[in-house]
Design a protein around this motif. Structure first.
Motif, mmCIF file in Angstrom:
data_model
loop_
_atom_site.group_PDB
_atom_site.id
_atom_site.type_symbol
_atom_site.label_atom_id
_atom_site.label_comp_id
_atom_site.label_asym_id
_atom_site.label_seq_id
_atom_site.Cartn_x
_atom_site.Cartn_y
_atom_site.Cartn_z
ATOM 1 N N ILE A 178 0.861 -1.090 -0.014
ATOM 2 C CA ILE A 178 -0.035 0.074 0.324
ATOM 3 C C ILE A 178 0.923 1.148 -0.035
ATOM 4 N N GLY A 179 0.865 2.190 -1.166
ATOM 5 C CA GLY A 179 1.567 3.185 -1.202
ATOM 6 C C GLY A 179 0.728 4.568 -1.548
ATOM 7 N N GLY A 180 1.278 5.322 -2.528
ATOM 8 C CA GLY A 180 0.618 6.390 -2.850
ATOM 9 C C GLY A 180 -0.756 6.445 -3.437
ATOM 10 N N THR A 181 -1.214 5.419 -4.109
ATOM 11 C CA THR A 181 -2.186 5.090 -4.714
ATOM 12 C C THR A 181 -3.559 5.560 -3.734
ATOM 13 N N TYR A 184 -5.045 9.209 -3.195
ATOM 14 C CA TYR A 184 -5.766 9.833 -4.367
ATOM 15 C C TYR A 184 -7.530 9.513 -4.136
ATOM 16 N N GLU A 185 -8.418 10.273 -3.964
ATOM 17 C CA GLU A 185 -9.815 10.030 -3.704
ATOM 18 C C GLU A 185 -10.233 9.424 -5.087
ATOM 19 N N MET A 211 5.930 7.294 -8.077
ATOM 20 C CA MET A 211 4.592 7.045 -7.348
ATOM 21 C C MET A 211 4.414 8.017 -6.368
ATOM 22 N N PRO A 212 4.447 9.183 -6.783
ATOM 23 C CA PRO A 212 4.308 10.387 -5.770
ATOM 24 C C PRO A 212 2.734 10.144 -5.022
ATOM 25 N N LEU A 213 2.986 10.913 -3.926
ATOM 26 C CA LEU A 213 1.415 10.972 -3.278
ATOM 27 C C LEU A 213 0.472 12.018 -3.884
ATOM 28 N N CYS A 214 -0.642 12.103 -3.484
ATOM 29 C CA CYS A 214 -1.371 13.148 -3.833
ATOM 30 C C CYS A 214 -0.962 14.592 -3.130
#
Length: 257
Positions: A178-181, A184-185, A211-214
């Motif tokens: 589980i990461g940046g995905t 994202y709403e 894979m940057p975060l929102c």
């Protein structure tokens, strides 16, 4: 709070100028361990050396990533086995998975991808190591290969599937990365799956520098962001970071023993 970034590429050139500062920044927010991934035969020796020389917090895996299929040959399976056999005792203790391996429908040479995957799954069984799996539009096909080879330990990196797919992987004995995905709403399918599947089946990761975060689009990702992934996960599960962080740490250290 003890955190484990179970998937990052700190050996990449994106970190050559400030690797020490990046690691220190992650450690300040509680990241105690970092899993670095093997991706090509040419990269393995530098990866091993970095993990030996740089930080006792580093762990690593070795594998042939499907994204770099044009750099792989069928003989690299023998090279991978030889690399494992030649590891020093200290390096062997830190080498805790076969990965990053998998299938990628956006890359060429699907037959070679499949052949290399199957052989690496066999190696994982032989060495009694978990696998770290890359997927892109291949989750179901990948699960079929894993079942055929009877591999029951590993992590689905950057899980982005449905609840039904998540449940199938959990039934196989796998953790979901589980990461940046989830930040994202719009990732409603994946967020729903994670919410329903249970924290006992999850591990945290960043895939830094990718894979940057929102809110960080277009910027280099870093392992310190795993703390923000934890916050997003806690919010999604309607609990606290204090409640789930020990479970996630246990999941990670049990997987990469």
């Amino acid at each position: 709070m003890r955190l484990y970034d179970t998937h990052c590429h700190l050996d990449f050139s994106a970190f050559d100028k400030d690797r020490s500062q990046v690691v220190a920044g992650a450690q300040r927010v509680g990241v105690e361990r970092f899993m670095l991934l093997g991706i090509t035969e040419q990269q393995w020796s530098n990866l091993i050396k970095l993990c030996d020389d740089f930080s006792p917090a580093f762990r690593f895996s070795l594998g042939l990533h499907p994204y770099f299929i044009h750099q792989h040959q069928s003989t690299h399976i023998n090279a991978l086995a030889s690399c494992f056999e030649s590891l020093s005792d200290s390096a062997r203790a830190r080498c805790q998975a076969i990965g990053e391996i998998g299938l990628d429908a956006t890359c060429e040479q699907p037959k070679l991808q499949k052949a290399l995957l199957d052989q690496q799954l066999v190696l994982a069984k032989n060495y009694q190591l978990p696998v770290i799996l890359h997927h892109r539009k291949t989750l179901d096909e990948l699960l079929k290969s894993v079942r055929e080879k009877r591999v029951e330990h590993g992590v689905v990196h950057a899980f982005s599937g449905s609840y039904e797919q998540a449940a199938a992987w959990v039934d196989q004995g796998f953790k979901l990365g589980i990461g940046g995905t989830i930040t994202y709403e719009r990732a409603k399918k994946t967020r729903d799956a994670i919410q329903r599947i249970g924290v006992e089946h999850l591990v945290l990761e960043t895939d830094a520098p990718d894979m940057p975060l929102c809110g960080y689009q277009g910027r280099r990702n870093e392992p310190k962001r795993v703390a923000q992934v934890l916050q997003s996960l806690a919010k999604l599960l309607e609990t606290s970071t204090e409640a789930i962080s020990p479970v996630l740490w246990k999941n990670s250290t049990a997987l990469f023993n």
